[in-house]
Design a protein around this motif. Structure first.
Motif, PDB file in Angstrom:
ATOM      1  N   UNK A  77     -67.837   5.217  19.604  1.00  0.00           N
ATOM      2  CA  UNK A  77     -67.933   3.865  20.158  1.00  0.00           C
ATOM      3  C   UNK A  77     -69.329   3.593  20.744  1.00  0.00           C
ATOM      4  N   UNK A  78     -69.844   2.414  20.442  1.00  0.00           N
ATOM      5  CA  UNK A  78     -71.164   2.019  20.958  1.00  0.00           C
ATOM      6  C   UNK A  78     -71.166   2.001  22.482  1.00  0.00           C
ATOM      7  N   UNK A  79     -70.041   1.636  23.075  1.00  0.00           N
ATOM      8  CA  UNK A  79     -69.980   1.578  24.536  1.00  0.00           C
ATOM      9  C   UNK A  79     -70.188   2.961  25.151  1.00  0.00           C
ATOM     10  N   UNK A  80     -69.603   3.985  24.543  1.00  0.00           N
ATOM     11  CA  UNK A  80     -69.784   5.345  25.057  1.00  0.00           C
ATOM     12  C   UNK A  80     -71.217   5.826  24.848  1.00  0.00           C
ATOM     13  N   UNK A  81     -71.779   5.513  23.695  1.00  0.00           N
ATOM     14  CA  UNK A  81     -73.153   5.935  23.408  1.00  0.00           C
ATOM     15  C   UNK A  81     -74.144   5.241  24.342  1.00  0.00           C
ATOM     16  N   UNK A  82     -73.935   3.942  24.576  1.00  0.00           N
ATOM     17  CA  UNK A  82     -74.820   3.210  25.492  1.00  0.00           C
ATOM     18  C   UNK A  82     -74.656   3.746  26.913  1.00  0.00           C
ATOM     19  N   UNK A  83     -73.429   3.989  27.322  1.00  0.00           N
ATOM     20  CA  UNK A  83     -73.179   4.486  28.677  1.00  0.00           C
ATOM     21  C   UNK A  83     -73.842   5.851  28.878  1.00  0.00           C
ATOM     22  N   UNK A  84     -73.662   6.758  27.926  1.00  0.00           N
ATOM     23  CA  UNK A  84     -74.276   8.085  28.036  1.00  0.00           C
ATOM     24  C   UNK A  84     -75.798   7.972  28.125  1.00  0.00           C
ATOM     25  N   UNK A  85     -76.367   7.112  27.289  1.00  0.00           N
ATOM     26  CA  UNK A  85     -77.816   6.929  27.331  1.00  0.00           C
ATOM     27  C   UNK A  85     -78.248   6.402  28.705  1.00  0.00           C
ATOM     28  N   UNK A  86     -77.565   5.385  29.196  1.00  0.00           N
ATOM     29  CA  UNK A  86     -77.957   4.770  30.467  1.00  0.00           C
ATOM     30  C   UNK A  86     -77.842   5.745  31.632  1.00  0.00           C
ATOM     31  N   UNK A 129     -81.595  -2.994  21.347  1.00  0.00           N
ATOM     32  CA  UNK A 129     -80.928  -4.170  20.782  1.00  0.00           C
ATOM     33  C   UNK A 129     -80.011  -3.775  19.628  1.00  0.00           C
ATOM     34  N   UNK A 130     -80.439  -2.798  18.838  1.00  0.00           N
ATOM     35  CA  UNK A 130     -79.614  -2.314  17.731  1.00  0.00           C
ATOM     36  C   UNK A 130     -78.305  -1.730  18.247  1.00  0.00           C
ATOM     37  N   UNK A 131     -78.373  -0.922  19.294  1.00  0.00           N
ATOM     38  CA  UNK A 131     -77.159  -0.325  19.864  1.00  0.00           C
ATOM     39  C   UNK A 131     -76.243  -1.404  20.436  1.00  0.00           C
ATOM     40  N   UNK A 132     -76.805  -2.401  21.074  1.00  0.00           N
ATOM     41  CA  UNK A 132     -76.002  -3.517  21.597  1.00  0.00           C
ATOM     42  C   UNK A 132     -75.364  -4.273  20.434  1.00  0.00           C
ATOM     43  N   UNK A 133     -76.112  -4.488  19.362  1.00  0.00           N
ATOM     44  CA  UNK A 133     -75.564  -5.158  18.166  1.00  0.00           C
ATOM     45  C   UNK A 133     -74.398  -4.374  17.578  1.00  0.00           C
ATOM     46  N   UNK A 134     -74.512  -3.051  17.572  1.00  0.00           N
ATOM     47  CA  UNK A 134     -73.419  -2.223  17.073  1.00  0.00           C
ATOM     48  C   UNK A 134     -72.156  -2.447  17.901  1.00  0.00           C
ATOM     49  N   UNK A 135     -72.319  -2.562  19.212  1.00  0.00           N
ATOM     50  CA  UNK A 135     -71.168  -2.814  20.083  1.00  0.00           C
ATOM     51  C   UNK A 135     -70.560  -4.188  19.850  1.00  0.00           C
ATOM     52  N   UNK A 136     -71.400  -5.162  19.559  1.00  0.00           N
ATOM     53  CA  UNK A 136     -70.901  -6.513  19.257  1.00  0.00           C
ATOM     54  C   UNK A 136     -70.163  -6.494  17.919  1.00  0.00           C
ATOM     55  N   UNK A 137     -70.792  -5.875  16.920  1.00  0.00           N
ATOM     56  CA  UNK A 137     -70.198  -5.836  15.578  1.00  0.00           C
ATOM     57  C   UNK A 137     -68.867  -5.089  15.554  1.00  0.00           C
ATOM     58  N   UNK A 138     -68.710  -4.082  16.397  1.00  0.00           N
ATOM     59  CA  UNK A 138     -67.464  -3.320  16.425  1.00  0.00           C
ATOM     60  C   UNK A 138     -66.383  -4.001  17.265  1.00  0.00           C
ATOM     61  N   UNK A 143     -69.715 -11.335  22.665  1.00  0.00           N
ATOM     62  CA  UNK A 143     -70.762 -11.945  21.843  1.00  0.00           C
ATOM     63  C   UNK A 143     -71.916 -12.325  22.758  1.00  0.00           C
ATOM     64  N   UNK A 144     -73.049 -11.694  22.544  1.00  0.00           N
ATOM     65  CA  UNK A 144     -74.246 -11.961  23.329  1.00  0.00           C
ATOM     66  C   UNK A 144     -75.438 -11.755  22.417  1.00  0.00           C
ATOM     67  N   UNK A 145     -76.454 -12.534  22.591  1.00  0.00           N
ATOM     68  CA  UNK A 145     -77.681 -12.313  21.833  1.00  0.00           C
ATOM     69  C   UNK A 145     -78.192 -10.921  22.223  1.00  0.00           C
TER      70      UNK A 145
END
Length: 192
Positions: A77-86, A129-138, A143-145
């Motif tokens: 999940x993009x949310x887990x990947x973004x969270x771990x990175x942050x 932005x790519x990682x955020x887009x992955x979370x939106x697409x999944x 929905x956010x720019x």
């Protein structure tokens, strides 16, 4: 006699002066004075003021760029990947003794002499932005720019940097998790 930590002390004091006076207004003479060394000793460690900024910038961005690119490529999940990175990023930044906010919000990166550093930062932002887009697409994220999402993350990161410059952070991992949790709550789509 200079200590082994003179190079780091130069980075710390220079970053504080950049925050207080700006890059352009800070002189190598002022940096040397803040470190309590003579200007020729400063040049023994760094050939010029630009090299100091490049070193500070690389300490914060080089590994972060690698880690955000890895997060974009990993499965899950993009949310887990973004969270771990942050959590990693904020915790790392809280441990840095330099006034890092000045590097990202000050006048240095706006100058043509730092075009290469600005390009590295732009590439980093593209990966975020790519990682955020992955979370939106999944369907995980609202929905956010993606550019706006990246700006939200960058603003929270700057807030963490400024906080760390004002307060002694005794548990950087806890503060990092709290910051990452807050960012993810802003992005996550409500689950019914």
């Amino acid at each position: 006699m200079e200590t082994v930590d003179t190079r780091q002390e130069i980075l710390i004091q220079a970053s504080r002066l950049f925050k207080k006076l700006g890059y352009r207004a800070t002189t190598t003479r002022e940096i040397a004075k803040a470190v309590n060394i003579k200007q020729p000793s400063l040049f023994h460690h760094f050939p010029n003021k630009k090299a100091i900024v490049e070193e500070i910038f690389s300490l914060s961005l080089n590994e972060a760029a690698v880690r955000i690119e890895e997060a974009c490529r990993r499965d899950g999940p993009a949310s887990e990947r973004l969270h771990q990175y942050l959590v990693w990023d904020l915790s790392t930044l809280h441990r840095m003794p330099m006034a890092m906010s000045a590097i990202y919000t000050g006048d240095a990166l706006k100058s043509e002499e730092f075009a290469e550093l600005a390009a590295k930062l732009k590439a980093f932002y593209h990966s975020l932005e790519d990682l955020i887009s992955q979370g939106i697409d999944s369907g995980e994220f609202v929905e956010i720019d993606p550019m706006l999402g990246r700006l939200i993350v960058a603003s929270m990161t700057i807030a963490h940097l400024e906080y760390a410059e004002e307060v002694t952070v005794t548990d950087p991992d806890r503060i990092a998790r709290e910051g990452a949790d807050l960012i993810l709550r802003a992005f996550r789509r409500e689950q019914n």
